[in-house]
Design a protein around this motif. Structure first.
Motif, PDB file in Angstrom:
ATOM      1  N   SER A 175     -54.471 -49.879  -7.864  1.00  0.00           N
ATOM      2  CA  SER A 175     -53.911 -51.017  -7.593  1.00  0.00           C
ATOM      3  C   SER A 175     -53.161 -51.987  -7.991  1.00  0.00           C
ATOM      4  O   SER A 175     -51.994 -52.383  -7.033  1.00  0.00           O
ATOM      5  N   THR A 176     -52.556 -52.032  -9.028  1.00  0.00           N
ATOM      6  CA  THR A 176     -51.193 -52.601  -9.097  1.00  0.00           C
ATOM      7  C   THR A 176     -50.009 -51.696  -7.866  1.00  0.00           C
ATOM      8  O   THR A 176     -49.011 -52.772  -8.220  1.00  0.00           O
TER       9      THR A 176
ATOM     10  N   THR B  90     -56.112 -48.997 -12.673  1.00  0.00           N
ATOM     11  CA  THR B  90     -54.907 -50.844 -12.773  1.00  0.00           C
ATOM     12  C   THR B  90     -53.623 -50.163 -12.213  1.00  0.00           C
ATOM     13  O   THR B  90     -53.184 -50.836 -11.602  1.00  0.00           O
TER      14      THR B  90
ATOM     15  N   SER C 124     -62.120 -46.855  -4.788  1.00  0.00           N
ATOM     16  CA  SER C 124     -60.058 -47.264  -5.072  1.00  0.00           C
ATOM     17  C   SER C 124     -59.365 -46.735  -5.280  1.00  0.00           C
ATOM     18  O   SER C 124     -58.349 -46.860  -3.963  1.00  0.00           O
TER      19      SER C 124
ATOM     20  N   SER D 178     -54.912 -58.067  -8.255  1.00  0.00           N
ATOM     21  CA  SER D 178     -55.740 -58.698  -7.939  1.00  0.00           C
ATOM     22  C   SER D 178     -55.972 -60.086  -7.338  1.00  0.00           C
ATOM     23  O   SER D 178     -55.679 -60.099  -6.192  1.00  0.00           O
TER      24      SER D 178
ATOM     25  N   LYS E  77     -56.925 -47.367 -16.818  1.00  0.00           N
ATOM     26  CA  LYS E  77     -55.906 -47.654 -16.588  1.00  0.00           C
ATOM     27  C   LYS E  77     -54.767 -46.401 -15.222  1.00  0.00           C
ATOM     28  O   LYS E  77     -54.446 -47.209 -14.228  1.00  0.00           O
TER      29      LYS E  77
ATOM     30  N   THR F  72     -63.556 -46.682  -9.749  1.00  0.00           N
ATOM     31  CA  THR F  72     -62.122 -46.589  -9.551  1.00  0.00           C
ATOM     32  C   THR F  72     -61.396 -45.271  -8.955  1.00  0.00           C
ATOM     33  O   THR F  72     -60.919 -45.097  -7.964  1.00  0.00           O
TER      34      THR F  72
ATOM     35  N   LEU G 125     -54.865 -56.158 -14.516  1.00  0.00           N
ATOM     36  CA  LEU G 125     -55.101 -55.919 -13.020  1.00  0.00           C
ATOM     37  C   LEU G 125     -55.655 -57.020 -12.378  1.00  0.00           C
ATOM     38  O   LEU G 125     -55.394 -56.989 -11.089  1.00  0.00           O
ATOM     39  N   THR G 126     -56.077 -58.140 -12.645  1.00  0.00           N
ATOM     40  CA  THR G 126     -56.911 -59.347 -12.369  1.00  0.00           C
ATOM     41  C   THR G 126     -55.830 -59.833 -11.853  1.00  0.00           C
ATOM     42  O   THR G 126     -55.908 -60.024 -10.371  1.00  0.00           O
TER      43      THR G 126
END
Lengths: 348, 348, 348, 348, 348
Positions: free
Chosen positions: D278-279, D275, A278, E278, D272, A275, E274-275
């Motif tokens: 990343s999201t 995510t 990222s 991604s 969280k 995390t 997330l998956t």
């Protein structure tokens, strides 16, 4: 029925009294008749249950109850004591003081003239200290009757469990340390094996407790009051065994829980790394992606004028530094990095 | 009320004494009257409970208690023993030595002249060895009374559980191995099924223990002292069964825990791969993204002069190599790669 | 104190003997006096506990013990039996054979002339079969005394639990299937609800077992030996209920564990997809990022000469293919894809 | 056999009566003979079990039973009381009021003339308050016999556990707080250690309960009725100890569960963040990647005409803003950010 | 020893008989002597244990046993009943009907002339209803002796637990709802607190059950048969309390499990988002990355000819659409999106 894979029995006779002693290995069942009654105590030890004829013949000569004899050759009995007209039938499970955790069945008949023990497998037993005490006439065993011999055998069987438990105790301590510091997937397998072993041992010891209790308390003329005091002591040892077993089983369960926690903690650790990396680099990648776009600054003054600023490139590095610092601050705030000073010492 | 889906009963009568023996399949209930009292022992076996009339008629002829008869046709009774004025009513659950784990109810009435057994389903039972012993007059069964026959039947029912448990034992061992080495999502389903089966079996065996205990201990003129010794042996078998069942249930629970641990371990493994790949390549992607930006080196000497350095491109590969090596070092430090030498051998 | 929200009681009197029968709904408590003693058995059923006066008056007329009467109106009693000088006081919990899992309190006083039952709520009870048997004089109920009526009522209450348990059994089976194949977050909520319901039912049935046991065994002149045989049968039913309840509770716990495992398995599945996609494409993105850099090949022969190679672009696709194949091989080696043939059949 | 690492025993004799008092440290076993019988009560305290000769000699002089003497030197006994012809043999485990959780064995023989206690290690014991009461003649101890002294010693041993439990209680409270607010991987190790300690203590106290119960209830002329009242009080303390131990053990298990939950919660928190980042940024990176492509707008009007739009670049930032806002709305809808106002206050 | 932080005791005397009644607050212990024996019943209530002298003096005047008096001032006793020559000593724990879950110790001495109660803290107790009944002569209390007063006090203490449990019951219901719908990290803390409170309450109530049982059953002339009936009723209340406590504790454990499941479910939800993001965008980013490479189409016809295709750019968007659709199809197939229609209604 007798297991056909069992080997031929070896019959060892030890006959003795305060003054007399004879030890002999006999081949056929009939040879034991010579001893019975001619010595205060005759101990017949049958090693191996493969030969149905010999065992049936011994049963006839010594008048062993057919149901008990059936239990003798069927080697999956639970430890127990059964009282027949003029004999006691005792079943226990014996463990070799080796790394293996397998137990073998010992069936014993006790009457006022003889003790006969049947063992399952050929090599090794826990009886050597008893034989040695008889041979060297150490302690009181030579002065006492069959009941004391039976006690000595039972006590030897029970005491045979302690070294095995000690090894398990050390293994548990080692697993405890391993789980707390550096567990691997193999650790849980070993914890499971130890728990399984303890379950097996408990199945052998738990009913033995009851059997020894019956021997020590139940009224039977075959056991003298003096021997009962010794059996009470042996009963205490059985309780101690069970106590240890239960404690180890509880620690075993705790260990499993601890292992699961440690796996979760490690997962947390891994996720934190992912995390953090990222969270720092994904926004930065977006940033540099922006200035990798090919909007044509020639077409319109609104199209990426930054590309031609004098300090545009340096500004990017500046923004990068700001983002990294902000993230580090954020992680520190979340407690993901730094300051991990945990009190581990015990309160005085 | 009787289950209407049950088929018509088949009534088999085996009547015998030390010298006499007769075996016959009868159709109507009244035919059994001819045997009762004319032989020392009459065994009536009713296979199927679908025909209420036949069963009521048998109840009238043999004076079976109405409440007990009601329990006979209601096939969800718990195993039990009930004493009526001059008969014993015994309910047990029987298992076929097949792959199925279903049990069927066996209700038995015992009186000094006859034993009557009611089975639930038509095909197969555990009684064949008993019948064979009667037919060939093997053992003592032909010399003894109804109580010994009842014992033989109870013993046959109890012994019928052992092969089933053996199969379960093997399945558990296989599951243990599978969970430790290569579990799949299907494994947990199978563990659950085994636990469910063991629960079902325990519901059948647990109250049977109590029932056999009552038979062996409670004073009733219908059971002779000699038969009680046999029943005591049968009681031991029940205890052994329960002991095995409980052990398997505990291993079953341990297996589930083991499975959860192994799933967590695998998750850790997956996360490690993801994290390592991401941690290496995400920063690198940022790096190459930087030099994909279109800042115009012509506009300003500060705008990405690296792009025109002689060894700029090689420098990038150099930085890449340094980052990869640093990461590998970091992963090694974290224990995520290499050196996974785990002690799995047992301490001597 | 009586709950003020309870409605006014409806008092139904059924008085009968072998030859006589009368059924009447009365309004005031005093009307019941006419029946007591004039019939062998008088059954007064009070539906609703809202009117303290009526209940106090009934208590005076029938000489019910004040402490017991207090328990009657306080509807949160545990099932129990209490023996007062010349009456038995029985408290049980009754369930309506509906989808709801709520129980209502039934308090019953038994004396040699009458049985009085107090129910909590107005609509519906489990007593209809008993009333029907009295009205139609089916079975032996009209020939017997108050104790048999009390037994019939207790039996009807206990039997009222079986259909509810059957519904729960089906729900559990359905949940079992759902958890193994296609559980959703709602599944765990339903498992929890079933477990909660079972807990509530057990609170009602567990003390009822004790109460019925006391009725069947404790010496009291109010219960005849013949009725005790029937009560013994009723006791068996209670045991059966509890047995079922405990089994369902254990399956419920197993289900929860199964659910957690299935959630973990699904998480693993999700993580695998994420990791496979990331592991393949993140390195590839780095690769294409490299050739998106703007190092000037004109400045230096070391600056990205690949960009001008004849097959440079094709080489990239070649490297891409190699990486993808290597990754697929790696995933296959890890067991993440392919070959997922799991044995799910049972050993023969 | 005696542990060879034990040091040489220190023998302290305290002999007293209502009027007399003498305290002396003796070296050889024979010196104690002078006291026995010449004082109402003689207390011999042997500190250390290393010298087999001294202990054997004491056994001979005081006629201690050989089996009990064997238990005395074998320091892994469970607490117990054993009654021999004219003496009581009591084994207990004593804890030093220090940070360590190790217990040492205390073996005690009681007869009408003397009390002899054997301690395992040299430094420190829980007996000082008893000695002080004898020296200063405080309380009733000087007026009473050996049984009261034995009670006083047993009571001192039991009371020695309370301060240790108090420390553990404080540690548990601290761990509770830590787990709820800021647990670290070290926390679970400390929870495990506390649970382990409690297990060890329970192994010492649980059988002590039984032993004190036997002392207080079993008929023996060696314990007077008056002392039994005191022992009953001491028994209450043991129950209280066990009660506390069990409560702490349950809280310990709850703590472990709480810890696992808190780890899961933290994992959720980490996921969280990952995510959300990343999201938001992965789609944006795709977007800017699109306009980083080198399709030649000169070749075809369909090739990325946006690059030459006047407001193309601004449009990108607009789309970026829209995506970010949409995501924030989505996260808010999922409950991942904002509005985390949880009621933590207790209902009044 | 008495806790020095306790305040000075307030001594309240209520003396009464069928005709007489006197209530007075006294300061020194000696003033109570005037009442004893002059009224059928004298109730002395001592509020606060801080003044050792007063308590010792009361002990002397009322001949309270020293050991019992010691237990009175040591406020960590377990509830119990102890019988001394001519008095009963009862210890219970009392709870204030407030939000706090702390209990205080009540020690009570009962003899045929007086009841003396010692409370730990000054403000508030559960005795007000008893005092009110005495003052207003409501119920039978004024007609009865000391044993009935003792019963009334015990009953008031036990009944004081019910409102607290009711509050806990509501809290549990609320937590159940919260866990199923919208649990937060704070939820598990509150579940833990409730479980902790229930443990504390059980420690107070569990031994009280035993104490009330002893009072109701054990033969002592101090308690009349009539009062025993009342105590039996009080015993039922204690059982009911424990039953409720155990049920709540089981629900508490279920809640914890439910919470863990809900956290796992939420984690799954997060991971799915997330998956999905991604899995869709990472391959797309690779795709656009490819066409961001700077291979020179001028150098070689193999170098990215797509860049000059007429519909190259549109093709990219086409491929993007295909990938997105394929992924959505894949997610739908995995059950990650759509069709989440779960049956949550109960089977009829």
């Amino acid at each position: 029925m007798p297991d056909p894979t069992s080997a031929r029995p070896v019959i060892q006779v030890i006959a003795y009294g305060p003054q007399s002693f004879e030890e002999q290995q006999v081949v056929d069942a009939d040879s034991v008749q010579r001893f019975i009654g001619n010595f205060p105590v005759t101990w017949i030890n049958v090693d191996g249950l493969g030969d149905a004829d010999t065992i049936r013949r011994l049963g006839e000569i010594l008048k062993l109850h057919p149901l008990a004899l059936e239990d003798t050759v069927n080697v999956h009995q639970r430890p127990k004591v059964e009282q027949y007209a003029d004999q006691l039938f005792i079943v226990l499970r014996m463990i070799h003081a080796s790394a293996s955790r397998d137990t073998e069945q010992v069936a014993m008949f006790l009457n006022e003239h003889f003790v006969i023990t049947f063992q399952e497998q050929l090599p090794g037993d826990s009886f050597e200290p008893v034989r040695e005490r008889i041979r060297t006439s150490r302690g009181v065993i030579r002065e006492r009757g069959c009941d004391h011999l039976a006690y000595a055998i039972v006590d030897a069987i029970i005491d045979g469990f302690f070294p095995v438990l000690e090894v398990i105790g050390e293994e548990i301590e080692q697993l405890e340390e391993e789980t707390l510091s550096a567990s691997s997937p193999a650790t849980i397998g070993r914890i499971h094996t130890v728990k399984h072993d303890l379950l097996t041992l408990r199945r052998a010891v738990w009913p033995a407790r009851e059997a020894v209790h019956v021997l020590a308390r139940d009224p039977t003329p075959l056991v003298s009051d003096e021997t009962r005091i010794y059996l009470r002591d042996c009963y205490d040892h059985t309780i101690q065994l069970l106590d240890l077993l239960e404690t180890y089983r509880e620690i075993g369960s705790d260990l499993r829980d601890l292992y699961v926690s440690s796996v979760s903690n490690r997962m947390n650790e891994i996720m934190k790394v992912l995390t953090m990396i990222s969270t720092i680099f994904i926004p930065l990648s977006f940033l540099v992606g922006v200035y990798g776009m090919n909007f044509d600054p020639d077409t319109s003054p609104y199209n990426m004028p930054e590309l031609r600023w004098q300090y545009g490139y340096l500004m990017i590095w500046g923004v990068t530094a700001v983002i990294v610092l902000a993230m580090v601050f954020f992680f520190r705030h979340k407690g993901w990095i730094g300051q991990n000073v945990h009190r581990t010492e015990r309160p005085a």
